[in-house]
Design an enzyme around this catalytic site. Structure first.
Site, PDB file in Angstrom:
ATOM      1  CG  ASP A  76      -0.416  -0.307   2.332  1.00 40.86           C
ATOM      2  OD1 ASP A  76       0.862  -0.185   2.489  1.00 40.86           O
ATOM      3  OD2 ASP A  76      -0.927  -0.796   3.564  1.00 40.86           O
ATOM      4  CG  ASN A 146      -8.468  -1.215  11.930  1.00 38.51           C
ATOM      5  OD1 ASN A 146      -7.547  -1.811  11.312  1.00 38.51           O
ATOM      6  ND2 ASN A 146      -8.704  -0.030  11.033  1.00 38.51           N
ATOM      7  CG  HIS A 148      -5.690  -2.047   8.684  1.00 36.77           C
ATOM      8  ND1 HIS A 148      -5.890  -0.710   8.522  1.00 36.77           N
ATOM      9  CD2 HIS A 148      -4.368  -2.461   8.773  1.00 36.77           C
ATOM     10  CE1 HIS A 148      -4.590  -0.291   9.220  1.00 36.77           C
ATOM     11  NE2 HIS A 148      -3.717  -1.285   9.212  1.00 36.77           N
TER      12      HIS A 148
HETATM   13  P1  PGA Z   1       2.346  -1.537  12.613  1.00 37.34           P
HETATM   14  O1  PGA Z   1       1.186  -1.416  11.552  1.00 37.34           O
HETATM   15  O2  PGA Z   1       3.215  -2.551  12.070  1.00 37.34           O
HETATM   16  O3  PGA Z   1       2.853  -0.206  12.577  1.00 37.34           O
HETATM   17  O4  PGA Z   1       1.755  -1.985  13.660  1.00 37.34           O
HETATM   18  C1  PGA Z   1       0.603  -2.464  11.040  1.00 37.34           C
HETATM   19  C2  PGA Z   1      -0.557  -2.131  10.122  1.00 37.34           C
HETATM   20  O5  PGA Z   1      -1.133  -1.208  10.451  1.00 37.34           O
HETATM   21  O6  PGA Z   1      -0.975  -2.860   9.024  1.00 37.34           O
END
Ligand code: PGA
Length: 255
Positions: A76, A146, A148
């Protein structure tokens, strides 16, 4: 000590600490890369995979790994964002991994946060990945609090293709730690869809910390539900999940 749990299509490793998580995740990546040195690989940003990337860089420097034949896609990117912005995922991937390994710059594709038409950019990106679908060997994933994967935020369906999304408030708040102010976090993003991710032959999901504990449990044992886009991985044929003890807490209490 490592704990291994096998749930049909999903193998879960629970490691004692972040070093062991990084090493285990790098082992999984390295095994696939060694077997498929000319494959297509999907990379993820966020704080979670950084340790694994450092391990991969160390193994490359030790001549144990060769990234010279791979094609790299990114999960992304924020939208809009300048590639030069030090919070862009373009910048992240270069500084955390790509600048330190021998992946060919011509074989790296990241959603373009500077594109004039985000929907057209999503179509271009999806087409580029689909052209490599036959050897899409591995997708690396983190997971949001959440639920995702990529920026496939809680909604009423699983997005099939790369899509232009509005970021969830919880994601903006979670990612504000990387920016000077919460208002600086872009409000939109370009992300592989859940369907795009599911095209990968293997998926490697890494999660650490108590904050991920409940969502990991729901992802792996709960109903398959687009409110937790990661839950779609229950339908994938080959998933490896690497957790630290904190992220595994709720899951282990259920098993
Ligand atoms: P993080 O993010 O590794 O910084 O916890 C993961 C995500 O939001 O997919």
């Amino acid at each position: 000590m490592t704990k291994q749990i096998n749930l049909d299509n999903i193998t879960i490793f629970v490691e004692d600490d972040l070093h062991s998580v990084a090493r285990r995740a790098a082992d999984v990546f390295a095994a696939v890369l060694t077997a498929a040195p000319a494959g297509t690989y999907g990379f993820a940003t966020g704080s979670t995979p950084v340790g694994m990337y450092q391990e991969l860089i160390a193994r490359y420097r030790a001549d144990e790994l060769d990234f010279g034949g791979i094609t790299a896609f990114n999960l992304d990117e924020y939208y809009p964002i300048a590639k030069s912005n030090d919070q862009s995922y373009e910048h992240f991937m270069k500084t955390q991994l790509f600048d330190h390994i021998n992946v060919s710059k011509d074989n790296i594709d990241i959603p373009n946060g500077e594109a004039i038409d985000p929907e057209a950019e999503c179509m271009r990106y999806e087409k580029a990945i689909r052209a490599n679908a036959n050897n899409f060997e591995l997708q690396v994933l983190g997971i949001g609090e959440n639920g995702h994967i990529g920026f496939n935020e809680p909604t009423d369906h699983f997005p099939a293709h790369t899509n232009y999304v509005e970021l969830d408030k919880s994601t903006i708040n979670a990612n504000a730690r990387f920016f000077d102010a919460v208002d600086d976090v872009p409000k939109h993003a370009l992300t592989m869809g859940v369907g795009t991710i599911m095209m990968a032959k293997r998926v490697l999901l890494v999660a650490t910390g108590f904050k991920k504990s409940d969502v990991i449990c729901q992802t792996l044992l709960g109903a398959i539900n687009p409110c937790i886009s990661a839950s779609a991985l229950q339908m994938h044929r080959d998933v490896t999940v690497v957790l630290d003890a904190d992220a595994a807490c709720a899951l282990l209490a259920q098993l």
